[in-house]
Design an enzyme around this catalytic site. Structure first.
Site, PDB file in Angstrom:
ATOM      1  N   HIS A 129     -10.014  -2.625  -8.276  1.00  0.00           N
ATOM      2  CA  HIS A 129      -8.870  -2.250  -7.733  1.00  0.00           C
ATOM      3  C   HIS A 129      -8.241  -1.131  -8.644  1.00  0.00           C
ATOM      4  O   HIS A 129      -8.276  -1.304  -9.917  1.00  0.00           O
ATOM      5  CB  HIS A 129      -7.641  -3.128  -7.337  1.00  0.00           C
ATOM      6  CG  HIS A 129      -6.589  -3.026  -6.663  1.00  0.00           C
ATOM      7  ND1 HIS A 129      -5.552  -2.270  -7.413  1.00  0.00           N
ATOM      8  CD2 HIS A 129      -6.075  -3.009  -5.500  1.00  0.00           C
ATOM      9  CE1 HIS A 129      -4.854  -2.151  -6.373  1.00  0.00           C
ATOM     10  NE2 HIS A 129      -4.908  -2.512  -5.201  1.00  0.00           N
ATOM     11  N   ASP A 206      -9.315 -10.449 -12.805  1.00  0.00           N
ATOM     12  CA  ASP A 206      -8.137 -10.127 -11.709  1.00  0.00           C
ATOM     13  C   ASP A 206      -8.494 -11.071 -10.731  1.00  0.00           C
ATOM     14  O   ASP A 206      -9.313 -10.869  -9.948  1.00  0.00           O
ATOM     15  CB  ASP A 206      -8.356  -8.671 -11.399  1.00  0.00           C
ATOM     16  CG  ASP A 206      -7.586  -8.130 -10.185  1.00  0.00           C
ATOM     17  OD1 ASP A 206      -6.879  -9.210  -9.664  1.00  0.00           O
ATOM     18  OD2 ASP A 206      -7.631  -6.817  -9.916  1.00  0.00           O
ATOM     19  N   GLN A 209      -7.627 -11.699  -5.378  1.00  0.00           N
ATOM     20  CA  GLN A 209      -8.248 -12.078  -4.117  1.00  0.00           C
ATOM     21  C   GLN A 209      -8.783 -13.384  -4.134  1.00  0.00           C
ATOM     22  O   GLN A 209      -9.424 -13.718  -3.273  1.00  0.00           O
ATOM     23  CB  GLN A 209      -9.127 -10.805  -3.643  1.00  0.00           C
ATOM     24  CG  GLN A 209      -8.736  -9.480  -3.319  1.00  0.00           C
ATOM     25  CD  GLN A 209      -7.763  -9.477  -2.234  1.00  0.00           C
ATOM     26  OE1 GLN A 209      -7.741 -10.344  -1.430  1.00  0.00           O
ATOM     27  NE2 GLN A 209      -6.769  -8.497  -2.263  1.00  0.00           N
ATOM     28  N   LYS A 232      -0.042 -12.413  -2.158  1.00  0.00           N
ATOM     29  CA  LYS A 232      -1.243 -12.724  -1.620  1.00  0.00           C
ATOM     30  C   LYS A 232      -1.564 -13.984  -1.211  1.00  0.00           C
ATOM     31  O   LYS A 232      -2.588 -14.427  -0.614  1.00  0.00           O
ATOM     32  CB  LYS A 232      -2.351 -12.115  -2.271  1.00  0.00           C
ATOM     33  CG  LYS A 232      -2.122 -10.432  -2.385  1.00  0.00           C
ATOM     34  CD  LYS A 232      -3.411  -9.883  -3.096  1.00  0.00           C
ATOM     35  CE  LYS A 232      -2.897  -8.467  -3.491  1.00  0.00           C
ATOM     36  NZ  LYS A 232      -3.301  -7.332  -2.460  1.00  0.00           N
ATOM     37  N   CYS A 371      -7.259   1.337  -2.454  1.00  0.00           N
ATOM     38  CA  CYS A 371      -7.016   1.537  -3.709  1.00  0.00           C
ATOM     39  C   CYS A 371      -8.435   1.153  -4.635  1.00  0.00           C
ATOM     40  O   CYS A 371      -8.254   0.565  -5.817  1.00  0.00           O
ATOM     41  CB  CYS A 371      -5.796   0.341  -4.371  1.00  0.00           C
ATOM     42  SG  CYS A 371      -4.266   0.892  -3.849  1.00  0.00           S
TER      43      CYS A 371
HETATM   44  N1  PLP Z   1      -6.317  -6.534  -7.860  1.00  0.00           N
HETATM   45  C1  PLP Z   1      -6.879  -6.683  -6.546  1.00  0.00           C
HETATM   46  C2  PLP Z   1      -8.238  -7.316  -6.433  1.00  0.00           C
HETATM   47  C3  PLP Z   1      -6.053  -6.525  -5.474  1.00  0.00           C
HETATM   48  O1  PLP Z   1      -6.595  -6.752  -4.279  1.00  0.00           O
HETATM   49  C4  PLP Z   1      -4.705  -6.112  -5.549  1.00  0.00           C
HETATM   50  C5  PLP Z   1      -3.908  -5.973  -4.243  1.00  0.00           C
HETATM   51  O2  PLP Z   1      -4.528  -5.509  -3.369  1.00  0.00           O
HETATM   52  C6  PLP Z   1      -4.369  -5.916  -6.736  1.00  0.00           C
HETATM   53  C7  PLP Z   1      -4.972  -6.108  -7.844  1.00  0.00           C
HETATM   54  C8  PLP Z   1      -2.865  -5.403  -6.971  1.00  0.00           C
HETATM   55  O3  PLP Z   1      -2.030  -6.551  -6.866  1.00  0.00           O
HETATM   56  P1  PLP Z   1      -0.390  -6.349  -6.840  1.00  0.00           P
HETATM   57  O4  PLP Z   1      -0.301  -4.990  -5.968  1.00  0.00           O
HETATM   58  O5  PLP Z   1      -0.008  -7.517  -6.023  1.00  0.00           O
HETATM   59  O6  PLP Z   1       0.054  -6.283  -8.084  1.00  0.00           O
END
Ligand code: PLP
Length: 413
Positions: A129, A206, A209, A232, A371
């Site tokens: 992301h 990270d 998900q 999430k 993203c």
């Molecule tokens: N990392 C991953 C794999 C994501 O799916 C997302 C959000 O879609 C993020 C980071 C960013 O999360 P947040 O917008 O809640 O900070």
């Protein structure tokens, strides 16, 4: 629903817990398949937000009065729930942040104050992301460190043999996701971490998900950092978690200065508070932190194994139905190990056009690059249509998606 996995969950009862699902959108019952972007909230979570403001709203860690102590106890009890959920060794290793993006920025900014510099290397992957790419790029620009990228194969899996070659004594940090939001690929994070540790590098996972779908054990993974977002996992927005190993967090300088994070302040010298407060400057998202615990309790009341099994069933059913219905379907991301995300294209139809028609038919999917532009660049596509399932979704909803797609294809072809 007649398989053994489905029998573990009473989906009708679960759906009753989510008021938002019982509405019509454009005259049709809502089908919500945008769970990878944000999940819906069960009534216990919505009620807990209201209860907090009606009964214990007060600032934490500061007051001797009754409400402040109640709020502090609830906030810290929730930290302990997160600790148990992730199997962290101690609650002080659980930092409350605004979310995954904030957690990653915290680490990048803190390590950037002297712990990563010229000549060092940071490895990310092509599956990330943007929030697990851009903070590291910014750090590299500031510090003179170099960014290296693990490429992916045609199934959307990390090319581990290239990762092995990228690792060296220069590698200071590896930052990869546990599960790709765009493709659903589950990465072999335990192996990734072990390989990095052999070279003396730290690893940030990270987990944005992963925590909504799987049980995560940070000690078993041996992760140095692990982060996720509340919104999430059926909890509030604006709250998230950064787990970090104590000895690393202790060596790291604070990211932001302010109240809460200090031990002693004078104009000559300020000393910092211990963990976790050193990294929690200012009034935190108190209600969010408390209610994150409620969301975790809710997920556990359903059962993480049952959730994973049922969502796998939805993934397999959805994939089979889409393949059977559309000969010119192209699924982007067909990793061997995958969660309940289907990213796809049909023929040459632009995903955005299809998404607009699905919305008219009451179906919420996500269209675009999610993203993750480097993934789209790899597959040489502008974006995909993404249906991402949670445990409150059903096979009849997937049937509705397929029927709606048939209409959209007929209109757009
Ligand atoms: N990392 C991953 C794999 C994501 O799916 C997302 C959000 O879609 C993020 C980071 C960013 O999360 P947040 O917008 O809640 O900070």
């Amino acid at each position: 629903m007649n398989s053994s996995e489905t029998a573990l969950l009473d989906i009708d009862k679960i759906r009753e817990d989510f008021p938002i699902l019982h509405q019509e959108v454009n005259g049709r019952p809502l089908v919500y398949f945008d769970n990878a972007a944000s999940t819906q909230k069960p009534k216990v979570v919505i009620d807990a937000i209201s209860d907090y403001y009606q009964s214990i709203n007060s600032n934490v860690h500061r007051g001797v009065h009754h409400l402040s102590q109640k709020a502090t106890d609830a906030f810290e009890a929730s930290r302990e729930k997160v600790r148990v959920h992730l199997n962290a060794a101690e609650a002080a290793e659980v930092l409350f942040t605004k979310g995954t993006t904030d957690s990653i920025n915290l680490v990048a900014n803190s390590l950037g104050q002297g712990m990563i510099g010229e000549g060092d290397e940071i490895i990310v992957s092509q599956l990330e992301h943007h929030s697990n790419i851009v903070p590291w790029q910014m750090l590299c620009e500031r510090s003179g460190a170099k960014l290296k990228v693990i490429p992916i194969n045609e199934k959307g899996e990390l090319r581990m043999e290239v990762y092995a070659d990228l690792l060296s004594s220069k590698t200071k940090l590896v930052a990869v996701n546990h599960i790709s939001n765009a493709l659903g690929t589950i990465n072999p994070v335990k192996e990734i971490i072990a390989m990095a540790h052999e070279k003396g590098a730290m690893v940030l996972i990270d987990g944005a998900q992963a925590v909504p779908h799987l049980a995560v054990d940070v000690q078993d993974l041996d992760a140095d950092f692990y982060c996720f977002s509340g919104h999430k996992i059926f909890g509030p927005t604006g709250i998230g978690v950064l787990y970090g190993k104590r000895h690393i967090l202790e060596a790291m300088p604070p990211y932001q200065g302010g109240g809460e994070m200090i031990a002693e302040v004078s104009f000559e010298k300020t000393t910092y508070a211990g963990l976790p407060h050193k990294f929690e400057a200012g009034t935190p998202h108190i209600e969010g932190g408390i209610v994150l615990g409620t969301a975790i309790d809710y997920m556990n009341s359903i059962g993480l194994d049952a959730i994973a099994a049922y969502e796998k069933e939805l993934l397999e059913y959805g994939t089979a139905q889409l393949k059977a219905a559309f000969p010119d379907l192209r699924i982007i991301g067909e990793a061997e190990d995958k969660t309940s995300v289907i990213s796809f294209l049909i023929g040459a139809i632009h995903p955005y056009d299809m998404g607009v028609i699905l919305d008219k038919l009451g179906i919420a999917v996500r269209t675009g690059h999610h993203c993750t532009q480097p993934i789209m660049q790899h597959f040489d596509i502008p974006g995909t249509l993404r249906a991402s399932f949670a445990f409150y979704n059903t096979k009849p909803e997937i049937d509705k998606l397929v029927e709606a797609l048939k209409k959209a294809v007929a209109m757009l072809s």
